[in-house]
Structure formats: structure tokens, C-alpha cells
Design an enzyme around this catalytic site. Structure first.
Site: not given
Ligand code: F6R
Length: 609
Positions: A2, A27, A76, A100-101, A480, A484, A487, A503, A604
């Protein structure tokens, strides 16, 4: 997360606050609101969605005089869905407050306040703080001391800004784990969650420390810490506004990699009872994990990799048979589902079309659960319950902190299942909670491999193909790492289970092929990985080893580069081992000059099939 902006001074506070919130828009947020004091009265305006909606509501509300003090917030959602009633500021009596929090003990506090007669209008944890402040002011404390008394009652993370009609010349703020900066001007002051919000107005800032409480007026401010007045030296910020949005990092991806020690803390906050050595996920229906006989994980891309680790955790800890499917494939098969199957959909955005389509099929026949980052997302509305990952907005297209929190949330899910199904005893569970508590520090150390990883990237930046290998839990890590790299650097990279190399893919290996080998210390797997490493080495490949073992001499004999991260536990190692791979992809991309945060052809959120 936030955004917060407060202002006191000669300018129109509404203009200043909205301008500041606009600079924090990058954000991500789902609602916004402001409270100003005009004509001696607090006026609160809130709206769901973009700041444009708030501006419209402000036009309709027509504040009667130019306000010179106010606070504003972009939310958020963490507690309570995105809605106007859940948007900040929250008010009680003559107090308005933003936050915030996360307040961890909000259930107990809310019950106490309700017994005292307080009426709650929202589902948020924040509203408790407004009532607490109001209670202390009604008992005779001034605004500053009411904030102090309130903070003493609250457990959790916070950045609070509070105003009160009876104190129309000041903003009081308090900080613990969530950031607050004071902006200092000539006869005017700003209070914000982030430097970019105020950078256009002043470069003189004071960064508050955890435990600080401050009272800010147009010409002065004072800060108390542990009951004593303290001096905090102002600093001059030289960042340009764009760099500032990224917290001083060159790209959002790098910022988000650096966010990981904090977000793993946020992900387990309120879920880990270290005092009694247990894990709680109160959002789940109480008997769900006991009733199901099979778990089917669904996801796409990075979320699918997290699902592979989720399967590993649930099988080994809770002994539930698990499968993992690509969401895009699942819906076009004729999947076997029944009421004893739990479908767990993993998604950062909660808006991926393939995942939503798969869940539409699943909800008709099976029990459903989501592991998701975005509160109020379409996915979280489709399933029975959601474990939110609390990673904060992820801006960079390449997912980093979302992955680590998805894996961590799956691990929490497996621990809760294991406990409910009596597959784990108290002592073992306590060992797991202890390991989780060590995770933020280990993640910090993994992030600190940055400069050595940058040198490795420099050495291999021109390679056209990479192979990423791992065994067991390190196999999804290898997948992963490869994803990355391809991408964001557009270099061909393949992730493979190390034991499968012989193999087929071994035919590809030559002196031009860097091989990234993820090696976990667990004795059995480490030895197996070492024999794969020798096979690769004897075919002249350049090996980059990423390991959780300190000073492994044998590894150093065969690998051209070794990157070490700390060991916390076998099951948590994948999270820590992933960080250098994210950094490797990042620096190879930077050195190749690609658009790191917005790689070509990618979005995204993939909201189309
Ligand atoms: C990889 C990446 C994608 C997403 C995938 C699923 O860095 O970002 O592979 O993981 O598109 O997205 P969500 O998790 O939003 O469903």
C-alpha cells in the site's frame, strides 16, 4: 504494497496527497482514500479502483474550504476484499487513520472493542487501530500519546498515520516493519511510505526507524523512541524520480529479488506459532485437509514449478498422493475428479485464463483451494478458500518473489495437512517452524551472492544455450532457473532432471554449453548429483554449481564456478537455491541489453488462452 502520503503546510493538501499517491501508482492497488481537515472537520473520501475514481468522488463531495492537512492511502487488500468500506482511511469518533502492514492480534482486539460497544464498519484489521486511538483520546490522552498507547497493544507490522479534528495542526505517525519517511520543506512537511511520493517536492528526508513515533506539524517534527525524544539526521536524496520508484534499483525485477527476505516473513506472519511450534492456516475449512484423499496441483509457468515442490511437500510430510498438471492441459483432458480430491490452483495474479478455465472444471466435481497473491482476484472468488501469499505487488514480468512465497505457502499447507492427519509429531513440527524462522536471514545471504553471480554472468553472457540440472527438490529449481533465463535474456535454456540427462540431453554437451547444476547437501542426492556433474565435466562442459553446502571441495574440483547459499533445511533449500538463479538470469539479461522488466512477447498476466 500500500502507499501512504500525508501533508501539512500552506498548499492544498488534497492536490499534494493525490499527486503523491499518483507517484506510487506503479506499486499496484485496488482502492484509495483521503481524509483532510477542512473547516475544522475531517472529511473522508474513498473509492474502489483507480485514483481517477477517487478524484471523481472528490469532485462530487466538494470539500468546502481548501484543506491544509490530510492523509491519503492506496490499498492493496490483505484483510477484507477490495471495496469502498474496506478502503482507508478508517474513522472512529473524530479520528481518521491509515495503515500499511498487518495487525496480527486483530481478532482479540476487535472482540475486546466490540464488547466495549465499538461498531465496526469494515472487515479490515486497520479499523481496530482507529477505535483504539479514539478510545485513548476519549480517556484524556492527546493524539501523540494515544498513538503510543495504541502501538503498545498492537502486534504485527505497521506504518500508521493518524489525524484528529481536535488537533487540526498535526499528523502523528508510527512505524514498525513498514516504511515511513518524513519529507522536510520550508514551512511544510510530508509523511509518506516511500521516497518517490515526495521526491518532486523535497529532497530532504528523515527515514524513521522501527519503534519511532512522530508528531509532524508544518514547521516542526519530533520523534520519540522507547519513550525518549530522539534526533534523526535528515538526508538528501539524489535519486531521479524513476529510479526512486524502484527503491533505488535499476529494475523492478532486481528490487523484487531483494524483497524476498521481507516477503517470506510477510507470508508466514500470523501463521507460524513459534512459541508452541505449530503452523496455522485459519482461512482453510477446518476438516478439508483431513477429508481429502488426493491432491491435484494446477498452475502455469512459474506457478507450475511451485506446484512441483508443493507435491513433494505434501507427499513427504502429509503422505497424500499428489499430481501436478499444467492448467492449460488439464481442462482439455477428461480429468478424474471426485469429492475426495482437492484441486490446488497456484497463481500469482489469480487472473491467468488457463488456470481460471481449469478451476471452472474442477469446482464442478472436486474440492478447491487457491494459493494466490492478489486478494479479490477472479481465482480467489472461484475457489472454496485461498491461502494468500502476501508477496506484495509484483511488477516485473518475470516472477521472482511470487515463486518463493508460493513454494512457502505450499510448505505451510503440507505442514498443516501433516498435523491434521497425524503424520507428524510435535517435536518434528517444531523443527520445521524453527527452520522457517531462519529463512529470512538465509534469503538475505542468498541475495548477497549478487556480486559473485554478476561475475559468473559476465563470464557466460555470450553462451547461446544453457542446461540447468537438479535432482529431487532441485529439479523444479532447475526448471525455474531455465525459465527465468530464457524469458528475459532470450537465450535458449533447458531445465532437466539430472538423472535423466544420460537418456538424451547428454548428446548436447560440449565445451560451449554452460551447465548450471543445483546441488543440495542431503547426502543421498548430493552424491547422485556429483556423479552427474562428473559426467558433464568429462564432456568438457563448463559447470556453474549452486549449492547449499559450505566448502564442498569435491564440487570445487569439477565446477568452473561455485555459488554457495546457506543451509536451513532440506525442504526449504529450494527457496534459497532459487535466488542465485534469478540473479544469474537478471545479470545475463542486463549484460545482453534486453528489456528486463518487460521482455518481448510476454505479459504479466496472461488473461487469454
Ligand atoms: C514466469 C512467469 C509466468 C507466470 C505464469 C502464471 O516468470 O511470470 O510463467 O508464472 O504466466 O502466472 P500466474 O501465476 O499469475 O497465474
Amino acid at each position: 504494497m500500500c502507499g501512504i502520503v500525508g501533508y501539512v503546510g500552506p498548499k492544498n493538501a488534497l492536490d499534494v496527497i493525490i499527486g503523491g499517491l499518483e507517484r506510487l501508482e506503479y506499486r499496484g492497488y485496488d482502492s484509495a482514500g483521503v481524509a483532510v481537515i477542512a473547516d475544522g472537520q475531517i472529511r473522508v473520501t474513498r473509492a474502489v479502483g483507480k485514483l481517477e475514481n477517487l478524484k471523481k468522488s472528490l469532485e462530487d463531495a466538494a470539500v468546502p474550504a481548501v484543506p491544509h492537512l490530510g492523509i491519503g492511502h492506496t490499498r492493496w487488500a490483505t484483510h477484507g476484499k477490495p471495496s469502498e468500506t474496506n478502503a482507508h482511511p478508517h474513522s472512529a469518533g473524530k479520528v481518521s487513520l491509515i495503515h500499511n502492514g498487518i495487525i496480527e492480534n486483530y481478532m482479540t482486539l476487535r472482540a475486546d472493542l466490540e464488547r466495549e460497544g465499538c461498531i465496526f464498519r469494515s472487515d479490515t484489521d486497520t479499523e481496530i487501530a482507529a477505535h483504539l486511538c479514539n478510545r485513548y483520546i476519549s480517556k484524556g490522552l492527546d493524539l501523540f500519546n494515544a498513538m503510543k498507547a495504541m502501538c503498545a497493544e498492537i502486534k504485527g507490522s505497521y506504518a500508521f498515520l493518524v489525524i484528529d479534528e481536535r488537533y487540526p495542526d498535526r499528523i502523528v505517525a508510527a512505524k514498525n516493519s513498514s516504511p515511513i519517511v518524513l519529507g522536510i520543506g520550508a514551512g511544510e512537511m510530508w509523511v509518506a511510505s516511500d521516497i518517490p511520493a515526495i521526491l518532486g517536492s523535497t529532497r530532504q528526508v528523515v527515514i524513521l526507524e522501527d519503534g519511532d513515533i512522530t508528531e509532524v506539524r508544518a514547521n516542526t517534527f519530533r520523534i520519540e523512541h522507547d519513550g525518549k525524544e530522539v534526533e534523526r539526521t535528515p538526508m538528501t536524496i539524489t535519486w531521479d524520480p524513476v529510479t526512486a520508484q524502484k527503491g533505488g534499483f535499476k529494475h523492478f525485477m532486481l528490487k523484487e529479488i531483494h524483497d524476498q527476505p521481507q516477503v517470506v516473513t510477510d507470508c508466514v506472519r500470523g501463521r507460524l506459532r513459534q512459541d508452541v511450534g505449530s503452523v496455522e492456516l485459519p482461512e482453510l475449512p477446518p476438516t478439508l485437509l483431513k477429508e481429502v484423499q488426493r491432491v491435484l496441483f494446477l498452475g502455469c509457468g512459474t506457478a507450475w514449478h511451485a506446484a512441483l515442490l508443493g507435491k513433494f511437500y505434501l507427499e513427504s510430510l502429509a503422505r497424500i498422493p499428489c499430481e501436478v498438471d499444467y492448467a492449460s492441459e488439464f481442462r482439455y483432458r477428461e480429468p478424474v475428479l471426485d469429492a475426495r480430491t482437492l484441486v490446488v490452483a497456484i497463481s500469482q495474479s489469480g487472473e491467468t485464463a488457463d488456470t481460471l478455465g481449469a478451476v471452472d472444471v474442477a469446482v464442478k466435481h472436486a474440492r478447491t483451494l487457491a494459493i494466490c497473491n492478489v486478494l479479490g482476484s477472479s481465482l480467489s472468488r472461484k475457489v472454496e478458500s485461498t491461502v494468500f501469499t502476501h508477496a506484495g505487488p509484483e511488477i516485473s514480468v518475470a516472477s521472482t518473489k511470487a515463486f518463493t512465497t508460493q513454494v512457502l505457502a505450499s510448505y505451510l499447507l503440507a505442514l498443516v495437512s501433516a498435523e491434521q492427519r497425524s503424520m507428524i509429531n510435535k517435536a518434528k513440527l517444531a523443527e520445521h517452524t524453527h527452520a522457517i524462522a531462519l529463512l529470512p536471514m538465509a534469503m538475505q545471504a542468498a541475495v548477497a551472492t549478487e556480486s559473485s553471480v554478476r561475475e559468473v554472468a559476465r563470464r557466460f553472457q555470450t553462451a547461446r544455450d544453457f542446461l540447468f540440472l537438479g535432482r529431487g527438490l532441485c529439479y523444479p529449481v532447475a526448471l525455474e532457473g531455465a525459465l527465468k533465463l530464457k524469458e528475459i535474456s532470450y537465450i535458449h535454456a533447458e531445465g532437466y532432471p539430472a538423472g535423466e540427462m544420460k537418456h538424451g540431453p547428454i548428446a548436447l554437451i560440449d565445451d560451449k554449453m554452460p551447465v548450471v547444476m543445483v546441488v543440495q547437501r542431503s547426502p543421498h542426492l548430493r552424491d547422485k548429483a556429483m556423479s552427474n556433474l562428473r559426467e558433464v565435466h568429462s564432456r568438457d562442459a563448463q559447470v556453474i554449481a549452486v549449492t547449499d553446502t559450505e566448502g564442498d571441495k569435491e564440487l570445487r574440483r569439477y565446477a568452473a564456478e561455485v555459488i554457495e547459499v546457506p543451509f536451513v533445511s532440506d525442504l526449504l533449500s529450494p527457496l534459497i537455491l532459487t535466488v542465485p538463479l534469478q540473479l544469474l538470469a537478471y545479470y545475463v539479461a542486463v549484460l545482453n541489453g534486453t528489456d528486463v522488466d518487460l521482455p518481448r512477447n510476454l505479459a504479466k498476466s496472461v488473461t487469454v488462452e
